[in-house]
Design a protein around this motif. Structure first.
Motif, PDB file in Angstrom:
ATOM      1  N   UNK A  56       0.816  -1.210   0.000  1.00 19.00           N
ATOM      2  CA  UNK A  56       0.000   0.000   0.000  1.00 19.00           C
ATOM      3  C   UNK A  56       0.854   1.266   0.000  1.00 19.00           C
ATOM      4  N   UNK A  57       2.106   1.145  -0.397  1.00 19.68           N
ATOM      5  CA  UNK A  57       3.034   2.267  -0.303  1.00 19.68           C
ATOM      6  C   UNK A  57       3.699   2.531  -1.651  1.00 19.68           C
ATOM      7  N   UNK A  58       3.955   3.785  -1.951  1.00 19.16           N
ATOM      8  CA  UNK A  58       4.581   4.148  -3.217  1.00 19.16           C
ATOM      9  C   UNK A  58       6.102   4.149  -3.147  1.00 19.16           C
ATOM     10  N   UNK A  59       6.657   3.906  -1.960  1.00 17.43           N
ATOM     11  CA  UNK A  59       8.111   3.857  -1.816  1.00 17.43           C
ATOM     12  C   UNK A  59       8.583   2.515  -1.273  1.00 17.43           C
ATOM     13  N   UNK A  60       7.737   1.501  -1.353  1.00 20.93           N
ATOM     14  CA  UNK A  60       8.100   0.134  -0.977  1.00 20.93           C
ATOM     15  C   UNK A  60       7.438  -0.814  -1.955  1.00 20.93           C
ATOM     16  N   UNK A  61       8.198  -1.712  -2.514  1.00 13.02           N
ATOM     17  CA  UNK A  61       7.666  -2.638  -3.498  1.00 13.02           C
ATOM     18  C   UNK A  61       7.654  -4.069  -2.988  1.00 13.02           C
ATOM     19  N   UNK A  62       7.286  -4.969  -3.875  1.00 11.43           N
ATOM     20  CA  UNK A  62       7.271  -6.403  -3.579  1.00 11.43           C
ATOM     21  C   UNK A  62       7.899  -7.150  -4.736  1.00 11.43           C
ATOM     22  N   UNK A  63       8.589  -8.227  -4.412  1.00 13.67           N
ATOM     23  CA  UNK A  63       9.160  -9.071  -5.453  1.00 13.67           C
ATOM     24  C   UNK A  63       9.267 -10.495  -4.946  1.00 13.67           C
ATOM     25  N   UNK A  64       9.377 -11.427  -5.880  1.00 14.66           N
ATOM     26  CA  UNK A  64       9.712 -12.811  -5.571  1.00 14.66           C
ATOM     27  C   UNK A  64      11.130 -13.013  -6.074  1.00 14.66           C
ATOM     28  N   UNK A  65      11.995 -13.498  -5.179  1.00 10.59           N
ATOM     29  CA  UNK A  65      13.373 -13.725  -5.584  1.00 10.59           C
ATOM     30  C   UNK A  65      14.007 -14.767  -4.682  1.00 10.59           C
ATOM     31  N   UNK A  66      15.293 -15.004  -4.881  1.00  7.80           N
ATOM     32  CA  UNK A  66      16.009 -16.054  -4.155  1.00  7.80           C
ATOM     33  C   UNK A  66      16.032 -15.773  -2.655  1.00  7.80           C
ATOM     34  N   UNK A  67      15.771 -16.829  -1.884  1.00  7.69           N
ATOM     35  CA  UNK A  67      15.793 -16.673  -0.434  1.00  7.69           C
ATOM     36  C   UNK A  67      16.877 -17.521   0.229  1.00  7.69           C
ATOM     37  N   UNK A  68      17.813 -18.039  -0.546  1.00  7.04           N
ATOM     38  CA  UNK A  68      18.876 -18.864   0.031  1.00  7.04           C
ATOM     39  C   UNK A  68      20.154 -18.072   0.287  1.00  7.04           C
ATOM     40  N   UNK A  69      20.548 -17.226  -0.630  1.00  8.78           N
ATOM     41  CA  UNK A  69      21.807 -16.493  -0.541  1.00  8.78           C
ATOM     42  C   UNK A  69      21.524 -15.012  -0.321  1.00  8.78           C
ATOM     43  N   UNK A  70      21.848 -14.459   0.849  1.00 11.70           N
ATOM     44  CA  UNK A  70      21.575 -13.044   1.107  1.00 11.70           C
ATOM     45  C   UNK A  70      22.339 -12.099   0.182  1.00 11.70           C
ATOM     46  N   UNK A  71      23.370 -12.585  -0.485  1.00 11.63           N
ATOM     47  CA  UNK A  71      24.104 -11.740  -1.425  1.00 11.63           C
ATOM     48  C   UNK A  71      23.230 -11.319  -2.603  1.00 11.63           C
ATOM     49  N   UNK A  72      22.222 -12.110  -2.931  1.00 15.62           N
ATOM     50  CA  UNK A  72      21.311 -11.732  -4.017  1.00 15.62           C
ATOM     51  C   UNK A  72      20.566 -10.455  -3.642  1.00 15.62           C
TER      52      UNK A  72
ATOM     53  N   UNK B 239      13.994 -22.107  -4.220  1.00 14.76           N
ATOM     54  CA  UNK B 239      14.829 -21.019  -3.707  1.00 14.76           C
ATOM     55  C   UNK B 239      14.109 -19.684  -3.665  1.00 14.76           C
ATOM     56  N   UNK B 240      12.781 -19.678  -3.811  1.00 13.41           N
ATOM     57  CA  UNK B 240      12.047 -18.426  -3.892  1.00 13.41           C
ATOM     58  C   UNK B 240      11.429 -18.005  -2.566  1.00 13.41           C
ATOM     59  N   UNK B 241      11.370 -16.692  -2.369  1.00  9.95           N
ATOM     60  CA  UNK B 241      10.680 -16.099  -1.243  1.00  9.95           C
ATOM     61  C   UNK B 241      10.005 -14.818  -1.692  1.00  9.95           C
ATOM     62  N   UNK B 242       9.064 -14.346  -0.888  1.00  8.38           N
ATOM     63  CA  UNK B 242       8.363 -13.097  -1.162  1.00  8.38           C
ATOM     64  C   UNK B 242       9.032 -12.020  -0.310  1.00  8.38           C
TER      65      UNK B 242
END
Length: 132
Positions: free
Chosen positions: A39-55, A108-111
């Motif tokens: 609900x915010x214009x300065x925070x988004x959402x994505x699905x991406x890798x949740x195993x390696x924090x370097x991503x 390897x995906x997380x929200x």
């Protein structure tokens, strides 16, 4: 419609909200879609890798290079134009299938909630739609 609160701790960060979203799946929902919306214009959402924090680090670093916090041509008076641009680039919603009562994410995906103007308290709406 469900809602979760997320407290962010840095100007830019990615917070894994997968477990919080999964916990809201109705017990009688075997198959459908989970729609997650910021609900915010300065925070988004994505699905991406949740195993390696370097991503997460790499994504935030690249976004910062693409859209620096300070630019001479920004006109928005609040001084957070970069956060608005990053939010638009990432997007404000994701849709994830629900199969057998669980989020059908890849291994390897997380929200992730992507904070670009923190630290702040954020609200995320979650809606589940049943498949016919």
């Amino acid at each position: 419609m469900r809602e979760i609160g997320v407290r962010t701790h840095a100007r830019c960060e990615m917070i894994d909200i997968t477990a919080e979203v999964a916990a809201l799946i109705p017990s009688d929902l075997a198959c459908g879609v989970c729609h997650v919306f910021s609900q915010h214009t300065t925070a988004g959402l994505t699905v991406n890798e949740n195993a390696d924090p370097d991503v997460r680090h790499d994504l935030l670093a690249k976004l910062e290079r693409l859209v620096p916090e300070r630019e001479s041509f920004y006109r928005h008076g609040e001084g957070n134009s970069a956060a608005h641009l990053k939010g638009s680039l990432v997007g404000f919603s994701v849709a994830v299938p629900v199969v057998d009562g669980r989020l059908a994410l890849g291994t390897w995906q997380g929200i992730y909630l992507c904070e670009f103007d923190g630290p702040r308290s954020r609200r995320v709406r979650i809606c589940f739609v049943r498949a016919e």
